[in-house]
Design a protein around this motif. Structure first.
Motif, PDB file in Angstrom:
ATOM      1  N   SER A   6       0.828  -1.207   0.000  1.00 36.77           N
ATOM      2  CA  SER A   6       0.000   0.000   0.000  1.00 36.77           C
ATOM      3  C   SER A   6       0.864   1.258   0.000  1.00 36.77           C
ATOM      4  O   SER A   6       0.510   2.262  -0.629  1.00 36.77           O
ATOM      5  CB  SER A   6      -0.952  -0.016   1.199  1.00 36.77           C
ATOM      6  OG  SER A   6      -0.253  -0.290   2.373  1.00 36.77           O
ATOM      7  N   ILE A   7       2.033   1.207   0.688  1.00 34.26           N
ATOM      8  CA  ILE A   7       2.928   2.367   0.664  1.00 34.26           C
ATOM      9  C   ILE A   7       3.434   2.600  -0.762  1.00 34.26           C
ATOM     10  O   ILE A   7       3.477   3.729  -1.256  1.00 34.26           O
ATOM     11  CB  ILE A   7       4.127   2.139   1.615  1.00 34.26           C
ATOM     12  CG1 ILE A   7       3.648   2.008   3.051  1.00 34.26           C
ATOM     13  CG2 ILE A   7       5.128   3.265   1.510  1.00 34.26           C
ATOM     14  CD1 ILE A   7       3.271   3.269   3.700  1.00 34.26           C
ATOM     15  N   GLY A   8       3.822   1.499  -1.440  1.00 37.84           N
ATOM     16  CA  GLY A   8       4.320   1.623  -2.805  1.00 37.84           C
ATOM     17  C   GLY A   8       3.271   2.178  -3.743  1.00 37.84           C
ATOM     18  O   GLY A   8       3.568   3.023  -4.592  1.00 37.84           O
ATOM     19  N   GLU A   9       2.029   1.725  -3.554  1.00 36.21           N
ATOM     20  CA  GLU A   9       0.944   2.245  -4.401  1.00 36.21           C
ATOM     21  C   GLU A   9       0.781   3.748  -4.211  1.00 36.21           C
ATOM     22  O   GLU A   9       0.657   4.496  -5.184  1.00 36.21           O
ATOM     23  CB  GLU A   9      -0.358   1.537  -4.041  1.00 36.21           C
ATOM     24  CG  GLU A   9      -0.744   0.442  -5.003  1.00 36.21           C
ATOM     25  CD  GLU A   9      -2.059  -0.198  -4.593  1.00 36.21           C
ATOM     26  OE1 GLU A   9      -2.150  -1.419  -4.704  1.00 36.21           O
ATOM     27  OE2 GLU A   9      -2.968   0.549  -4.148  1.00 36.21           O
ATOM     28  N   LEU A  10       0.796   4.196  -2.935  1.00 38.77           N
ATOM     29  CA  LEU A  10       0.650   5.627  -2.667  1.00 38.77           C
ATOM     30  C   LEU A  10       1.804   6.414  -3.266  1.00 38.77           C
ATOM     31  O   LEU A  10       1.613   7.496  -3.836  1.00 38.77           O
ATOM     32  CB  LEU A  10       0.602   5.876  -1.158  1.00 38.77           C
ATOM     33  CG  LEU A  10      -0.763   5.854  -0.496  1.00 38.77           C
ATOM     34  CD1 LEU A  10      -0.608   6.122   0.978  1.00 38.77           C
ATOM     35  CD2 LEU A  10      -1.654   6.907  -1.119  1.00 38.77           C
ATOM     36  N   GLY A  67       0.739   9.931   6.246  1.00 37.88           N
ATOM     37  CA  GLY A  67       1.713  10.300   7.268  1.00 37.88           C
ATOM     38  C   GLY A  67       2.969   9.459   7.170  1.00 37.88           C
ATOM     39  O   GLY A  67       4.076   9.943   7.410  1.00 37.88           O
ATOM     40  N   GLN A  68       2.808   8.181   6.802  1.00 36.53           N
ATOM     41  CA  GLN A  68       3.987   7.320   6.669  1.00 36.53           C
ATOM     42  C   GLN A  68       4.829   7.732   5.474  1.00 36.53           C
ATOM     43  O   GLN A  68       6.058   7.655   5.507  1.00 36.53           O
ATOM     44  CB  GLN A  68       3.553   5.866   6.547  1.00 36.53           C
ATOM     45  CG  GLN A  68       2.781   5.419   7.769  1.00 36.53           C
ATOM     46  CD  GLN A  68       2.470   3.942   7.750  1.00 36.53           C
ATOM     47  OE1 GLN A  68       2.969   3.208   6.925  1.00 36.53           O
ATOM     48  NE2 GLN A  68       1.619   3.522   8.675  1.00 36.53           N
ATOM     49  N   ILE A  69       4.152   8.191   4.389  1.00 35.01           N
ATOM     50  CA  ILE A  69       4.897   8.711   3.233  1.00 35.01           C
ATOM     51  C   ILE A  69       5.730   9.920   3.663  1.00 35.01           C
ATOM     52  O   ILE A  69       6.906  10.048   3.311  1.00 35.01           O
ATOM     53  CB  ILE A  69       3.918   9.105   2.117  1.00 35.01           C
ATOM     54  CG1 ILE A  69       3.029   7.934   1.735  1.00 35.01           C
ATOM     55  CG2 ILE A  69       4.645   9.675   0.930  1.00 35.01           C
ATOM     56  CD1 ILE A  69       3.637   6.979   0.807  1.00 35.01           C
ATOM     57  N   PHE A  70       5.091  10.808   4.450  1.00 36.43           N
ATOM     58  CA  PHE A  70       5.809  11.970   4.979  1.00 36.43           C
ATOM     59  C   PHE A  70       7.033  11.522   5.760  1.00 36.43           C
ATOM     60  O   PHE A  70       8.123  12.087   5.605  1.00 36.43           O
ATOM     61  CB  PHE A  70       4.883  12.760   5.910  1.00 36.43           C
ATOM     62  CG  PHE A  70       4.246  13.950   5.276  1.00 36.43           C
ATOM     63  CD1 PHE A  70       3.271  13.801   4.328  1.00 36.43           C
ATOM     64  CD2 PHE A  70       4.628  15.219   5.654  1.00 36.43           C
ATOM     65  CE1 PHE A  70       2.674  14.894   3.758  1.00 36.43           C
ATOM     66  CE2 PHE A  70       4.049  16.321   5.083  1.00 36.43           C
ATOM     67  CZ  PHE A  70       3.074  16.163   4.140  1.00 36.43           C
ATOM     68  N   ALA A  71       6.848  10.506   6.620  1.00 33.95           N
ATOM     69  CA  ALA A  71       7.952  10.053   7.464  1.00 33.95           C
ATOM     70  C   ALA A  71       9.095   9.530   6.603  1.00 33.95           C
ATOM     71  O   ALA A  71      10.272   9.786   6.902  1.00 33.95           O
ATOM     72  CB  ALA A  71       7.463   8.971   8.420  1.00 33.95           C
ATOM     73  N   LEU A  72       8.766   8.827   5.515  1.00 37.56           N
ATOM     74  CA  LEU A  72       9.833   8.323   4.635  1.00 37.56           C
ATOM     75  C   LEU A  72      10.564   9.488   3.965  1.00 37.56           C
ATOM     76  O   LEU A  72      11.794   9.454   3.828  1.00 37.56           O
ATOM     77  CB  LEU A  72       9.238   7.392   3.581  1.00 37.56           C
ATOM     78  CG  LEU A  72       8.812   6.032   4.131  1.00 37.56           C
ATOM     79  CD1 LEU A  72       7.946   5.304   3.128  1.00 37.56           C
ATOM     80  CD2 LEU A  72      10.026   5.193   4.449  1.00 37.56           C
ATOM     81  N   ALA A  73       9.818  10.546   3.579  1.00 44.32           N
ATOM     82  CA  ALA A  73      10.468  11.712   2.982  1.00 44.32           C
ATOM     83  C   ALA A  73      11.384  12.386   4.001  1.00 44.32           C
ATOM     84  O   ALA A  73      12.498  12.813   3.661  1.00 44.32           O
ATOM     85  CB  ALA A  73       9.411  12.678   2.467  1.00 44.32           C
TER      86      ALA A  73
END
Lengths: 183, 102
Positions: free
Chosen positions: A139-143, B60-66
């Motif tokens: 799901s992270i990869g999709e986003l 929020g997890q995408i933000f954390a990875l950035a």
């Protein structure tokens, strides 16, 4: 069954939070940066445990790989390269600056703590229900490849620029050394 | 949600941020200042992930990875600066760096 897993999660949480605080204090108090970097590894591992409790499996894995695997190794290389020059013994006297720093850091922490405690019972209770796939690599990869594609590409440009900057900074030689021919 | 609620994660995160900012303000070795900066960035990451779990969206997890990428870049440039400082035989002490002061 439900209470047993509840107790288990609490035990893991308290253990991880204690390790987090202890290793954080160790990072800022060692006089040898080598031990500080090692304490930061413990800190990152404890954080990864908290991420797992928050259902962020992919971020927890990335945390251990990127930080403990790459960033800390870089720190350790620089500390080893510089040798004894990086030792940072504590200053003997506590200056006015130290006193003011403690007050400033405590003020930030207390301000945010007060806000959290004020809001703890209305806005911060009742977390959303989530599916099993929450936080999985899929799901992270999709986003990343749909909603946040630009952010994904910009982060790669940032890494490229930082790599170029690191090489340029690392290969700068003082003028007198260049004249003597020893690089 | 099993175990402690979001507020307890936020409290852990703000205490970690306080520890990190204390390290940045008190220590004078640039290496330990950089390590304390990592502590502060990580506490911000914990906040982002806690709120991501609370809201139920993964942004929020995408933000954390950035933030992790930015932290890695910052470590590269900071360590490059420290190596350059040592090449120019400058004292590794952030209080003694006064070259740019008028």
């Amino acid at each position: 069954m439900e209470t047993a897993s509840e107790i288990l999660v609490w035990v893991v949480w308290v253990g991880a939070a204690t390790a987090l605080f202890a290793s954080g204090l160790a990072v800022i108090s060692f006089s040898n940066p080598f031990f500080s970097a090692l304490a930061l590894i413990v800190n990152l591992a404890a954080l990864a445990v908290l991420y797992l409790l928050l259902e962020a499996e992919f971020v927890a894995a990335a945390q251990v790989l990127v930080y403990a695997g790459a960033v800390i190794v870089m720190f350790l290389f620089v500390i080893a390269y510089l040798g004894g020059r990086v030792d940072a013994p504590w200053a003997g006297e506590t200056s006015l600056q130290t006193f003011a720093s403690v007050i400033a850091a405590a003020a930030i922490a207390v301000e945010v703590l007060v806000v959290i405690v004020m809001r703890a019972n209305d806005g911060l209770s009742n977390s959303a229900r989530i599916s099993d796939a929450f936080g999985s690599p899929q799901s992270i990869g999709e986003l990343f490849l749909s909603d946040h594609l630009i952010a994904f590409e910009v982060t790669s440009i940032i890494l490229l620029v930082a790599a170029i900057g690191g090489v340029i900074l690392g290969s700068t030689v003082p003028r007198e050394q260049r004249a003597e021919g020893r690089h | 949600m099993l175990g402690p609620g979001i507020a307890s994660y936020l409290i852990v995160s703000v205490v970690l941020f306080g520890i990190g900012s204390l390290g940045v303000l008190v220590r004078r070795s640039p290496l330990i200042v950089l390590l304390s900066l990592e502590l502060m960035l990580n506490s911000a990451n914990l906040t982002l992930i806690a709120f991501s779990r609370h809201v139920g969206g993964e942004d929020g997890q995408i933000f954390a990875l950035a933030v992790m990428v930015v932290a890695a870049s910052e470590a590269v440039v900071g360590l490059g600066l420290i190596v350059a400082m040592s090449r120019f035989t400058v004292d590794l002490d952030v209080d003694k760096l006064r070259m740019l002061r008028g």
